[in-house]
Design a protein around this motif. Structure first.
Motif, mmCIF file in Angstrom:
data_model
loop_
_atom_site.group_PDB
_atom_site.id
_atom_site.type_symbol
_atom_site.label_atom_id
_atom_site.label_comp_id
_atom_site.label_asym_id
_atom_site.label_seq_id
_atom_site.Cartn_x
_atom_site.Cartn_y
_atom_site.Cartn_z
ATOM 1 N N TRP A 81 2.556 -0.167 9.273
ATOM 2 C CA TRP A 81 2.900 1.016 8.490
ATOM 3 C C TRP A 81 4.386 1.287 8.618
ATOM 4 C CZ3 TRP A 81 0.472 3.770 4.931
ATOM 5 C CH2 TRP A 81 -0.930 3.752 4.874
ATOM 6 N N VAL A 134 0.853 -1.192 0.000
ATOM 7 C CA VAL A 134 0.000 0.000 0.000
ATOM 8 C C VAL A 134 0.889 1.243 0.000
ATOM 9 C CG1 VAL A 134 -1.706 1.327 1.319
ATOM 10 C CG2 VAL A 134 -1.864 -1.187 1.223
ATOM 11 N N LYS A 146 2.661 -1.505 4.306
ATOM 12 C CA LYS A 146 2.063 -0.197 4.026
ATOM 13 C C LYS A 146 3.114 0.899 4.200
ATOM 14 C CE LYS A 146 -1.120 -0.909 7.173
ATOM 15 N NZ LYS A 146 -2.353 -1.076 7.997
#
Lengths: 267, 267
Positions: free
Chosen positions: B224, B61, B165
């Motif tokens: 993340w 992502v 991500k």
């Protein structure tokens, strides 16, 4: 210039009369290396405009016998192209749901949208080839499919799709060499199956089927190109060249910027 | 090693405290060039095994402010990877049909299958960012979406997807520089719109929204990574490195060949 590789409806055509070893006046990879690099760069620039312009759709169909080099062509010709606007569509054995629809149903879903290049790695042409050679469907079904394919491709063309179809042409001996390489390379052996070798028995049936299929479906709006493919470097070079020439002929342009944007203050 | 870029739920996190100019001990592009080339080659080899193995699914992502370098990252990091097993999914403004469904409906359709790498260029995270900053939907809707995102990503993870991500972290000044470059380059000017410049007024709102979103959705199964991205060469290098390390940790293997295939006769 590359019309020599194009199959035109007017001229009788037979794969048996085309030399898979042909490589124009080039003797080896070195001879095309520089131009091939330039072609890849050009392809990259053209794709950038194609994507920016967002008006045309490019469909590239790759067909050929097992080991003919479909994967290799994809890998080498499109190496520099920005992933953002290009995609490969594979057509493996149809699922139950796909078989519960007409043969173009699953194919239609994968065609390119505006600004996009889509490469069909195998395609709807399998539905008039393997299905015929192995008698998976009766002749009264597949014989009508030529017309359905022509109509389908005309639809795509009329609505803005440029279609380029490549038959990668190798000899039966070359396939043998490549299958042996595959067998003897531990990194590639997993790809080889007994049925691939069984399939070689149907070589002539496939050639005959291809001869008919290509003659029936090479049209001005979706021509077939026969690419001599025993020499991988020549195959890559000539496929790249045909695609670049086609894209150049479209005279694409970057879109006009928003009026006044060139003087806008950015705080 | 690259844990320093990972957001862990235990440690308080604020984008305002992370330097977008950071580049470890590297001074310039030359310092990472060699290693970056090696990383790209490794990524290429690892993707070959991933595709051959056909067991894992990789979802990457990419999020970041306008001009943060999502396109550039895709272009440079994945340049060598075989097109056959990788694909970019874009999420533009939702269509009427998409809006007629829950916000994850169109996203779910694009997740990777076995052996595939899919890059989300923007993603379902826009549905808790732009929608919130511009008050397109009420808080009582988007506040629940954090949980839905966590649940959705847990589903993907539990069924075999590796999720990485990346937030590409640039400064507001760097964005200004890049927007001016875009304005002044005739090949890129078409990309620039007045609303992009308007959007800069909401910079702090976006940072605040990102701070909350990232803290709420960085999990052990879908972490993340905050990538300092003012220096493009460092951004590319570190994204490539994190992906390669992750793929290496999977200990993937080429599938076993069909029994007896190594001795099969090929006629």
């Amino acid at each position: 210039m590359f019309e020599r590789y194009m199959v035109t409806p007017e001229i009788p055509f037979d794969l048996n009369n085309i030399d898979p070893n042909f490589s124009e006046n080039f003797k080896n990879k070195k001879d095309v290396e520089k131009e091939f690099s330039k072609l890849k760069e050009k392809l990259c620039d053209l794709q950038d405009i194609l994507y920016a312009e967002g008006k045309r759709r490019i469909l590239i169909v790759l067909q050929g016998m097992d080991t003919a080099g479909k994967d290799g062509t994809i890998k080498h010709v499109f190496k520099e192209v920005h992933l953002q606007g290009i995609r490969v569509a594979n057509f493996k054995s149809p699922t139950a749901t796909e078989l519960a629809h007409d043969f173009l149903w699953r194919v239609h879903k994968e065609v390119p949208g505006n600004g996009e290049i889509v490469i069909f790695n195998r395609s709807h042409y399998e539905d008039v080839l393997i299905t015929r050679v192995h008698k998976l469907i009766p002749e009264k079904i597949w014989i009508k499919r030529y017309e359905h394919i022509r109509n389908f491709e005309k639809l795509l063309f009329d609505e803005g799709t440029i279609i380029l179809k490549f038959y990668l042409h190798i000899s039966k001996d070359e396939q043998k060499k490549r299958l042996i390489e595959r067998r003897d390379n531990p990194k590639k052996r997993w790809k080889l199956h007994k049925e691939d070798i069984e399939e070689r028995k149907y070589w002539n049936d496939y050639i005959n089927a291809y001869n008919e299929v290509i003659a029936e479906t090479s049209t001005f709006y979706a021509p077939w190109y026969i690419i001599p493919a025993n020499k991988k470097w020549f195959r890559n070079y000539i496929v790249a060249k045909i695609i670049v020439k086609k894209l150049e002929s479209l005279n694409m342009k970057y879109p006009d910027p928003e009026p006044g944007i060139e003087n806008i203050e950015i705080e």
